[in-house]
Design a protein around this motif. Structure first.
Motif, PDB file in Angstrom:
ATOM      1  N   GLU A 109     -10.203  -2.296   1.476  1.00  0.00           N
ATOM      2  CA  GLU A 109      -9.257  -1.356   0.871  1.00  0.00           C
ATOM      3  C   GLU A 109      -9.209  -0.109   1.288  1.00  0.00           C
ATOM      4  O   GLU A 109      -8.273   0.775   1.441  1.00  0.00           O
ATOM      5  CB  GLU A 109      -9.387  -1.826  -0.553  1.00  0.00           C
ATOM      6  N   TYR A 137       0.928  -0.998   0.181  1.00  0.00           N
ATOM      7  CA  TYR A 137      -0.237  -0.100  -0.056  1.00  0.00           C
ATOM      8  C   TYR A 137       0.917   1.248   0.026  1.00  0.00           C
ATOM      9  O   TYR A 137       0.559   2.451  -0.702  1.00  0.00           O
ATOM     10  CB  TYR A 137      -1.048  -0.069   1.242  1.00  0.00           C
ATOM     11  N   VAL A 141      -4.217   9.087  -2.418  1.00  0.00           N
ATOM     12  CA  VAL A 141      -5.104   8.164  -1.572  1.00  0.00           C
ATOM     13  C   VAL A 141      -6.637   8.582  -2.344  1.00  0.00           C
ATOM     14  O   VAL A 141      -7.580   7.618  -2.183  1.00  0.00           O
ATOM     15  CB  VAL A 141      -5.262   8.643   0.027  1.00  0.00           C
ATOM     16  N   TYR A 173      -6.028   2.099   2.775  1.00  0.00           N
ATOM     17  CA  TYR A 173      -5.414   3.096   2.074  1.00  0.00           C
ATOM     18  C   TYR A 173      -5.583   4.564   2.996  1.00  0.00           C
ATOM     19  O   TYR A 173      -4.778   5.149   2.754  1.00  0.00           O
ATOM     20  CB  TYR A 173      -5.955   3.457   0.635  1.00  0.00           C
ATOM     21  N   VAL A 210       0.673   4.029  -3.315  1.00  0.00           N
ATOM     22  CA  VAL A 210       0.237   5.234  -2.509  1.00  0.00           C
ATOM     23  C   VAL A 210       1.555   6.274  -3.153  1.00  0.00           C
ATOM     24  O   VAL A 210       1.347   7.620  -3.659  1.00  0.00           O
ATOM     25  CB  VAL A 210       0.003   5.696  -1.141  1.00  0.00           C
ATOM     26  N   THR A 237      -2.713   4.069   5.551  1.00  0.00           N
ATOM     27  CA  THR A 237      -1.360   4.472   4.840  1.00  0.00           C
ATOM     28  C   THR A 237      -1.137   5.749   4.590  1.00  0.00           C
ATOM     29  O   THR A 237      -0.222   6.509   4.905  1.00  0.00           O
ATOM     30  CB  THR A 237      -1.418   3.622   3.368  1.00  0.00           C
ATOM     31  N   CYS A 241      -6.799   6.167  -5.191  1.00  0.00           N
ATOM     32  CA  CYS A 241      -6.985   4.914  -4.633  1.00  0.00           C
ATOM     33  C   CYS A 241      -8.156   4.463  -3.917  1.00  0.00           C
ATOM     34  O   CYS A 241      -8.885   3.294  -4.359  1.00  0.00           O
ATOM     35  CB  CYS A 241      -5.818   4.472  -3.636  1.00  0.00           C
TER      36      CYS A 241
END
Length: 450
Positions: free
Chosen positions: A311, A9, A296, A315, A13, A318, A299
């Motif tokens: 998910e 991840y 982000v 994200y 990113v 992260t 994503c």
């Protein structure tokens, strides 16, 4: 296994964020060069550019925010391979954003006669108005470029816009040198020259990106899907539905900083110039957060298209971890180097001292600024944009600006009070945005699990 998954991840990113960061770095570099080159002419030209940017940004931010609404819409369609709908979004956004650019320009021209009544010194107005006029025209090509840029981000491509932005920024720097000081036989235009250089560089951006689309089959296929019947009010309404709340949220947050800059001018030219230097330095740190936030949003929008809430959480986590790490580093640097960094922009000792003082406040709000920006990026990705508009209104308009005004002009804190107001507003926004994200994850994620 968890460590391996998490590193994946981080790589995705950062891979998406890095070109955005370079683009932002290029834009910030232009701001740094603009301020450094204009600042060499003295505090008054620097204050003029600062004032013009503060006024124009409150209009410009509408266009920026509206264009950001395209990314999650395209991202959702791209994740389910709906290329025809993605092309329809691009086609409608080119028209819509181009018209919006003209409207913003006309609003700027309507505001220009009133700039002399905003409490600034007359010599500052003389420097500000010509610069403002050139920058106002530049919004039209910028908005056309923004349609392509945000479309590309929606399909997960951040490199093309990066290359074009960096190219245009280098051209901007060259024309700054030519037009501010009058090299190669050109007139020395001073602050106005920086504005004209910005206009020239922004005119090139839509030309370059359209040429790129025509030369690459993978992008030209979207042009081949353009149809007259693609123009529809339904698609326009979708752009407005997502873009307008983002635009208003950015307007209110941007207004807090812009109006703070204008009120800073009520104290004097030195305060105005020092505030401009501190703001540009703050923007330099914020470019990393903008890159992470853009990544982000991409994503999360792709995961949202698949309705994969697990998910989305990954994200989001992260982005928060990367943002907090960066903001902690910048806060320490701003405090430890506050007496030296302003020397990059001006040789005026009074402006240097004032900017160094303001950098302490910039350091204080680093953590909350990063947290609120990443929370907004996540909420954009899941198209929960109405909430961010209302949170921004409460945080910045209802609380931040009044608190800053009272502390600055009513309690004797002076210019420092304006920065305290910004700190309060950013802190409240960070808490409320994060609470909204957590609520949405409980509601939508829980429903998906049942």
């Amino acid at each position: 296994m968890e460590r391996f998954d998490r590193s994946g991840y981080y790589r995705r990113v950062l891979g998406l964020a890095f070109p955005v960061i370079l683009s932002q770095a290029g834009q910030i570099l232009v701001q740094l060069v603009d301020n450094a080159m204009v600042g060499r002419l003295g505090a008054v030209p620097l204050a003029g550019v600062s004032f013009a940017n503060s006024v124009f940004f409150m209009l410009f931010v509408f266009g920026i925010g509206m264009s950001l609404g395209l990314t999650p819409l395209v991202g959702e369609m791209y994740s389910v391979s709906n290329h025809r709908k993605s092309a329809a979004y691009l086609q409608n956004s080119i028209l819509f954003y181009g018209v919006m650019g003209v409207c913003i320009f006309l609003m700027a021209m309507a505001v220009r006669p009133f700039m002399g009544y905003m409490g600034q010194e007359p010599e500052v107005i003389v420097q500000a108005v010509p610069y403002f006029s050139y920058v106002a025209v530049s919004v039209i090509p910028f908005m056309i470029f923004a349609a392509f840029k945000q479309f590309l981000e929606g399909i997960g491509n951040t490199k093309v816009a990066m290359a074009i932005i960096i190219t245009s920024n280098l051209i901007n720097i060259l024309f700054n040198w030519l037009l501010i000081y009058g090299h190669w036989g050109l007139p020395a235009m001073g602050a106005a020259g920086a504005g004209l250089a910005t206009l020239i560089s922004r005119v090139l951006t839509p030309i370059l990106i359209i040429l790129y689309f025509y030369r690459r089959d993978s992008f030209y296929r979207y042009f081949s899907l353009f149809r007259r019947e693609n123009f529809s009010w339904e698609t326009m309404r979708s752009l407005i539905r997502v873009g307008a709340p983002i635009s208003l949220q950015m307007f209110m947050e941007g207004s807090a900083f812009a109006l703070t800059g204008i009120m800073m001018g009520w104290f004097g030219t030195v305060e105005m110039a020092g505030n401009q230097v501190a703001t540009v330095i703050s923007n330099f740190a914020f470019m990393i957060i903008v890159g992470i936030g853009s990544a982000v949003t991409i994503c999360v929008s792709h995961a949202y298209g698949q309705r994969d809430w697990r998910e989305i959480r990954r994200y989001a986590g992260t982005a928060y971890r990367l943002g907090l790490l960066w903001n902690a580093v910048t806060a320490l640097l701003f405090i430890s180097l506050r007496d030296y960094i302003p020397m990059l922009f001006t040789s005026d000792p009074q402006v240097i001292d004032m900017a160094a003082h303001f950098l302490v406040f910039v350091a204080v709000f680093q953590i909350s600024d990063g947290l609120q920006a990443n929370s907004v990026a996540i909420l954009r990705g899941i198209q929960d944009v109405k909430s961010i508009m209302w949170i921004s209104f409460v945080s910045y308009i209802v609380i931040s600006l009044p608190v800053g005004y009272v502390l600055a002009f009513g309690s004797g804190l002076g210019p420092s009070g304006l920065w305290v107001g910004l700190i309060v507003g950013l802190g409240i926004a960070a808490v409320l945005y994060n609470a909204r994200y957590r609520k949405q994850m409980r509601r939508c994620g829980g429903a998906a699990a049942r």
